[in-house]
Design a protein around this motif. Structure first.
Motif, short mmCIF file in Angstrom:
data_model
loop_
_atom_site.label_atom_id
_atom_site.label_comp_id
_atom_site.label_asym_id
_atom_site.label_seq_id
_atom_site.Cartn_x
_atom_site.Cartn_y
_atom_site.Cartn_z
N LEU A 147 3.00 -1.34 -6.70
CA LEU A 147 2.21 -0.19 -6.43
C LEU A 147 0.85 -0.49 -6.78
O LEU A 147 0.69 -1.07 -8.08
CB LEU A 147 3.02 1.06 -6.55
N LYS A 148 -0.27 0.17 -6.04
CA LYS A 148 -1.37 -0.04 -6.61
C LYS A 148 -1.84 0.88 -7.89
O LYS A 148 -2.70 0.25 -8.46
CB LYS A 148 -2.51 0.24 -5.37
N SER A 187 0.72 6.57 -7.06
CA SER A 187 1.25 6.02 -5.87
C SER A 187 2.82 6.42 -5.77
O SER A 187 3.25 6.61 -4.68
CB SER A 187 1.31 4.52 -5.74
N LYS A 216 2.99 9.76 -4.27
CA LYS A 216 2.69 9.82 -2.67
C LYS A 216 3.69 9.09 -1.75
O LYS A 216 4.05 9.59 -0.80
CB LYS A 216 1.41 9.00 -2.43
N SER A 247 0.90 -1.19 0.01
CA SER A 247 0.14 -0.06 0.08
C SER A 247 0.67 1.23 0.06
O SER A 247 2.04 1.22 0.29
CB SER A 247 -1.00 0.12 1.27
N ASP A 248 0.35 2.34 -0.29
CA ASP A 248 1.02 3.50 -0.43
C ASP A 248 1.64 3.91 1.20
O ASP A 248 2.85 4.44 1.27
CB ASP A 248 0.08 4.77 -0.44
#
Lengths: 68, 362
Positions: free
Chosen positions: B204-205, B209, B212, B7-8
């Protein structure tokens, strides 16, 4: 002495699992790369243990970059 | 191979811990002397620009890591040269950080124990982590960043008694050049070392991302680093910092609240071990991915152990002694790391933009 002992333990502990797995999956190219890199590390380590004098990487990089 | 996803938040935590890494006990940017806070601020602002560049490269090619990107853009041969360059950088960096920790433990705690023994245990744990993949590392960082922030804030809070605010003045007494030198040093160590995340962040999603992750990571890591550096300056002064091997640790050693709260530096030592573990693991992950990509293998895990051993060997070969380590880190590292952290990514970014526009038109 203790250094050699620890190195040997580390190599013996982890190596067979990898090798058996790769051999079972018939991944010969992977095995060749695995052993090449591991042997390189082992040879350099043995040379260090046998007090072979290497120039430090820091010095070498300084010479290459002209910072020495 | 199973697709890994982080996740981020996990990515940002990883970058923060990576940035903190070995800089929790080393001083960085000491060239700026008592203007270190100005150098640190400039470095964080400039690094955010560089990080936007890194993020742009990754966002132009979603679900691809740096090695895939250079392979697509530069073709078989030049792409391979770039992969080799970054594999070397990641591997060398992991060896250097490992050596830093070996020397740190050898100097402050296990004085009689040969340096290579803590190093060996350290690298085995890192190899194990890399073998487990980037997901467990991300989850670990997400949990432990809270403890690390609390530990550091507690240590800094207790250091306040030893701080002397007059150390900050006179401002810019030595001119602007030392500040610029200090800022450059901080950019190359530790902020832009985060370039080694580019090979690791293919999991990454979404497309936004990388921005971030890089910017939040820099914000958290940079802020903590700023606090630690400034508090060390206020506690020790610039003269003492320049003659101490591990100034941040030395500043924490001076904490004594009455007779009952002492030896708080152990908290800083443990915290720095956590962050160093993340830094070495990420470097090793990038190096392992690089070497398997060089030889066209899909899975990287089988190479973790041999690459860990090479990293361990490099840590021994890197320096002759702790003095060389400190000297090289202070004076030569910035010249050595600058191309890897700024010049090559700039070339890749320009090529990526051209490639992207060309493909958009056609």
């Amino acid at each position: 002495m203790i250094r050699t002992f620890l190195l040997v333990i580390a190599y013996i502990l982890i190596q067979p699992f990898e090798v058996i797995k790769l051999y079972k999956d018939n991944k010969i190219r992977e095995l060749i790369l695995y052993f090449s890199v591991l042997s390189l590390a082992l040879v350099i380590n043995i040379m260090i243990i046998r007090a072979f004098k290497f120039i430090s990487l820091a010095k070498l990089i300084n010479i290459i970059l002209g910072l020495d | 191979m199973k697709k890994e996803l982080i996740s981020d938040k996990q990515g940002a935590c990883m970058i923060s811990m990576f940035i903190l890494g070995s800089s929790l006990f080393f001083a960085t940017g000491i060239e700026a002397k008592n203007d270190i806070w100005i150098a640190m601020t400039i470095a964080i602002i400039l690094s955010s620009v560089i990080f936007i560049g890194y993020s742009r490269i990754l966002s132009l090619f979603p679900e691809k890591d740096l090695f895939d990107i250079v392979d697509i853009m530069f073709g078989k041969y030049i792409g391979k040269i770039f992969i080799f360059i970054y594999t070397w950088f990641a591997l060398h960096l992991s060896g250097l950080v490992l050596r830093n920790y070996g020397e740190f433990i050898n100097t402050i705690g296990l004085v009689e124990t040969p340096r290579i023994i803590p190093e060996l245990f350290f690298i085995i744990i890192c190899v194990w982590t890399v073998k487990m993949g980037v997901e467990p590392l991300g989850r670990w960082c997400e949990i432990f960043i809270i403890f690390i922030i609390i530990f550091i804030l507690v240590t800094l809070g207790l250091e306040v008694r030893n701080m002397n605010i007059d150390t900050l003045s006179p401002m810019l007494y030595n001119g602007l050049m030392p500040v610029i030198n200090g800022a450059t040093a901080i950019i190359t160590f530790p902020l832009c070392e985060a370039v080694v995340f580019m090979p690791a962040l293919s999991c990454l999603k979404d497309k936004k991302s990388p921005y971030k992750i890089y910017l939040f990571g820099l914000l958290i890591g940079g802020f903590i680093l700023f606090m630690v550096s400034v508090s060390t300056l206020l506690s020790l002064g610039d003269e003492t910092i320049s003659i101490t091997y591990f100034p941040n640790y030395a500043a924490a050693r001076r904490i004594a609240v009455g007779n009952f709260l002492q030896r708080i530096e152990a908290i800083l030592a443990v915290t720095s071990l956590f962050t160093g573990f993340v830094k070495i693991s990420v470097c090793l992950l990038a190096a392992t991915k690089g070497i398997t990509k060089l030889f066209h293998f899909d899975d990287y895990r089988f190479m973790c152990f041999p690459m860990g051993m090479i990293s361990y060997t490099l840590s021994t070969l890197s320096y002759e002694n702790i003095m060389e380590m400190i000297e090289w880190g202070s004076y030569s590292w910035k010249y050595y790391a600058f191309p890897f952290e700024v010049i090559f990514p700039a070339i890749i970014l320009i090529r990526a933009e051209i490639y992207h526009r060309k493909n958009k038109i056609t």
